[in-house]
Design an enzyme around this catalytic site. Structure first.
Site, PDB file in Angstrom:
ATOM      1  N   GLY A  66       4.663  -0.052  10.653  1.00  6.32           N
ATOM      2  CA  GLY A  66       3.775   0.340   9.563  1.00  6.32           C
ATOM      3  C   GLY A  66       4.171  -0.322   8.245  1.00  6.32           C
ATOM      4  N   THR A  67       5.459  -0.463   8.032  1.00  5.17           N
ATOM      5  CA  THR A  67       5.940  -1.098   6.797  1.00  5.17           C
ATOM      6  C   THR A  67       5.418  -2.524   6.697  1.00  5.17           C
ATOM      7  OG1 THR A  67       7.936   0.256   6.854  1.00  5.17           O
ATOM      8  CG2 THR A  67       8.032  -1.757   5.528  1.00  5.17           C
ATOM      9  N   ASN A 147       2.847  11.574   3.985  1.00  2.00           N
ATOM     10  CA  ASN A 147       3.871  11.824   5.005  1.00  2.00           C
ATOM     11  C   ASN A 147       4.823  12.955   4.649  1.00  2.00           C
ATOM     12  OD1 ASN A 147       4.444   9.525   3.119  1.00  2.00           O
ATOM     13  ND2 ASN A 147       6.513   9.879   3.867  1.00  2.00           N
ATOM     14  N   GLN A 175       0.200   8.170   9.111  1.00  2.00           N
ATOM     15  CA  GLN A 175       0.390   9.581   9.463  1.00  2.00           C
ATOM     16  C   GLN A 175      -0.886  10.260   9.965  1.00  2.00           C
ATOM     17  OE1 GLN A 175       3.143  11.139   9.908  1.00  2.00           O
ATOM     18  NE2 GLN A 175       4.627   9.851   8.843  1.00  2.00           N
ATOM     19  N   SER A 195       0.959   2.616  12.857  1.00  2.00           N
ATOM     20  CA  SER A 195       2.301   2.459  13.432  1.00  2.00           C
ATOM     21  C   SER A 195       2.371   3.262  14.729  1.00  2.00           C
ATOM     22  CB  SER A 195       3.347   2.968  12.439  1.00  2.00           C
ATOM     23  OG  SER A 195       4.630   2.899  12.992  1.00  2.00           O
ATOM     24  N   ALA A 196       3.069   2.718  15.738  1.00  2.00           N
ATOM     25  CA  ALA A 196       3.074   3.373  17.062  1.00  2.00           C
ATOM     26  C   ALA A 196       4.088   4.506  17.201  1.00  2.00           C
ATOM     27  CB  ALA A 196       3.343   2.321  18.147  1.00  2.00           C
ATOM     28  N   THR A 233       5.815 -15.080  18.938  1.00  2.00           N
ATOM     29  CA  THR A 233       5.392 -14.707  20.292  1.00  2.00           C
ATOM     30  C   THR A 233       5.042 -13.223  20.346  1.00  2.00           C
ATOM     31  OG1 THR A 233       6.718 -16.443  21.219  1.00  2.00           O
ATOM     32  CG2 THR A 233       6.140 -14.654  22.717  1.00  2.00           C
ATOM     33  N   CYS A 325      18.160   9.653  -0.135  1.00  2.00           N
ATOM     34  CA  CYS A 325      19.457   9.151  -0.540  1.00  2.00           C
ATOM     35  C   CYS A 325      19.280   7.686  -0.909  1.00  2.00           C
ATOM     36  CB  CYS A 325      20.409   9.293   0.631  1.00  2.00           C
ATOM     37  SG  CYS A 325      22.079   9.427   0.091  1.00  2.00           S
TER      38      CYS A 325
HETATM   39  N1  PLP Z   1       3.604   4.767   5.796  1.00  2.00           N
HETATM   40  C1  PLP Z   1       3.780   6.072   5.996  1.00  2.00           C
HETATM   41  C2  PLP Z   1       2.824   7.051   5.380  1.00  2.00           C
HETATM   42  C3  PLP Z   1       4.848   6.524   6.765  1.00  2.00           C
HETATM   43  O1  PLP Z   1       5.028   7.834   6.962  1.00  2.00           O
HETATM   44  C4  PLP Z   1       5.728   5.570   7.329  1.00  2.00           C
HETATM   45  C5  PLP Z   1       6.912   6.011   8.096  1.00  2.00           C
HETATM   46  O2  PLP Z   1       7.539   6.988   7.790  1.00  2.00           O
HETATM   47  C6  PLP Z   1       5.476   4.212   7.111  1.00  2.00           C
HETATM   48  C7  PLP Z   1       4.406   3.845   6.338  1.00  2.00           C
HETATM   49  C8  PLP Z   1       6.350   3.169   7.686  1.00  2.00           C
HETATM   50  O3  PLP Z   1       6.093   3.021   9.047  1.00  2.00           O
HETATM   51  P1  PLP Z   1       7.176   2.312  10.002  1.00  2.00           P
HETATM   52  O4  PLP Z   1       8.272   3.310  10.185  1.00  2.00           O
HETATM   53  O5  PLP Z   1       6.431   2.014  11.259  1.00  2.00           O
HETATM   54  O6  PLP Z   1       7.617   1.082   9.291  1.00  2.00           O
END
Ligand code: PLP
Length: 381
Positions: A66-67, A147, A175, A195-196, A233, A325
């Site tokens: 997701g990032t 989240n 989320q 994100s999976a 790949t 943290c």
């Molecule tokens: N965006 C949201 C709202 C999330 O809750 C998260 C993960 O906690 C992410 C992005 C990041 O996803 P990933 O852990 O797959 O990089």
């Protein structure tokens, strides 16, 4: 009690992926039969994820998480904005760091970023988007579900405020996907991140939806994979796992939503009975039933959130705090601060998040342990 951080891999997902680790290992870009077998699996995984969000297959690119999807959306669009005389980005103070940090990076490289406020439940007002957007705004990025507190943003309304003013709209649906309906056309978004590992799929894969016609700079330079958007790949096994996890989530979505709503009501009721000084975060309006985020009111009780979590962990209960943290110091959650909580209350916060294996017994046990711990370490004012 920390399913928002991640979820266990569903055994059915593992079984679906297994052949693509051991037997069907062809490179999806090879033209021989081994490659073609992988290509078919990759494309059908893409088709099924696209269908679940109302997209075309070619609008989905697999990425590593997701990032990466969030980084791709912001940096990929930003790189194209300058040529059109645009240099302004709008986001909110309650986004995930996967949005806030790329925005901070872009603001160091010549873009101007507006961080919109959120209300006390963590939601953004479409009026604020309309007031902030201008002719130089290239993209507005606002998350679907928060989240930390689970509040659901009125994305369709927010997207209209952006697109009416010729700005693109991106939403982080990490989320929400698999938990509530996510349809790119109903939401009216141009880009959307997935994100999976939040839906019982594997870690290491996500996806970005980019509406046809929206131009983005490629994120990885190299081969022509993922329509040239993201070279490297393809990870066929993880794509298969992602698609399987997404389809299982959609099959059980309604029943799980009902079940978790019941559990959350019970959980909240029990906590409010035990702790009169409890504040529930993000509870007004629509919010997801699997997240219950609570703070201990700092004007009525002094309690250290980190100690609370540590003691819960010792009792076998994994939850998350309302703080992060960073560089060795404990910072209160930027989301709770943006929602108007004071620093001490934000520090005395726990996020419980439930999942498919959470039972009423788990709730009872969590409440009993929390009660025991609060009696021991809390100091009433
Ligand atoms: N965006 C949201 C709202 C999330 O809750 C998260 C993960 O906690 C992410 C992005 C990041 O996803 P990933 O852990 O797959 O990089």
């Amino acid at each position: 009690m920390d399913h928002t951080a991640t979820t266990p891999l569903d055994p059915e997902v593992f079984e679906a992926m297994r052949p693509y680790f051991v037997e069907k290992f062809g490179n999806a870009s090879s033209i021989h039969s081994f490659g073609r077998e992988s290509r078919v699996a990759l494309d059908s995984s893409r088709d099924s994820i696209a269908a679940l969000i109302g997209a075309q297959s070619g609008e989905i690119s697999f990425v590593s998480c997701g990032t990466e999807a969030d980084n791709f959306a912001l940096k990929g669009v930003a790189a194209m904005m300058t040529a059109r005389g645009k240099n302004h980005i709008i986001t909110t103070r309650a986004e995930h760091h996967a949005i806030l940090e790329p925005c901070a990076y872009l603001s160091r490289t010549g873009f101007s970023v507006t961080f919109l406020r959120v209300d006390s439940s963590g939601r953004v007002d479409a009026g604020d988007v309309r007031r902030a957007v201008n002719a130089r705004t290239g993209i507005v990025s606002i998350m679907h579900v928060n989240n930390e507190v689970g509040s659901v943003n009125p994305v369709a309304e927010l997207a209209r405020a952006a697109t009416d003013n010729k700005a693109l709209f991106h939403t982080d649906a990490v989320q929400s996907f698999g938990k509530i309906p996510v349809d790119v056309n109903d939401l009216g978004v141009d880009l959307l991140s997935l994100s999976a590992h939040k839906i019982y799929g594997p870690k290491g894969i996500g996806a970005i939806y980019v509406r046809r016609g929206v131009e983005t700079e490629r994120f990885m330079h190299g081969g022509g994979q993922e329509r040239g958007r993201r070279a490297g790949t393809e990870n066929v096994a993880l794509a298969v796992g992602f698609a399987k996890a997404a389809s299982l989530m959609h099959q059980r979505m309604e029943a799980e939503h009902r079940r978790l709503t019941g559990l959350k009501t019970r959980f909240r009721g029990m906590l409010e009975d035990r702790f009169p000084f409890l504040l529930v975060n993000g509870d007004s309006g629509e919010s997801l039933p699997h997240i219950l985020n609570v703070s201990f009111d700092s004007t009525r009780i002094e309690i250290d959130g980190e100690a609370l979590l540590f003691n819960l962990d010792l009792a076998g209960i994994a939850a998350a705090s309302g703080s992060a943290c960073s560089s060795g110091s404990v910072e209160p959650s930027h989301v709770l601060i943006a929602m108007g909580r004071d620093v001490a209350t934000a520090r005395a916060t726990i996020r419980f998040s439930m999942g498919v294996s959470t039972s009423a017994d788990d709730i009872d046990q969590s409440v009993a342990e929390l009660d025991r711990i609060v009696r021991r370490i809390g100091k009433k004012r």
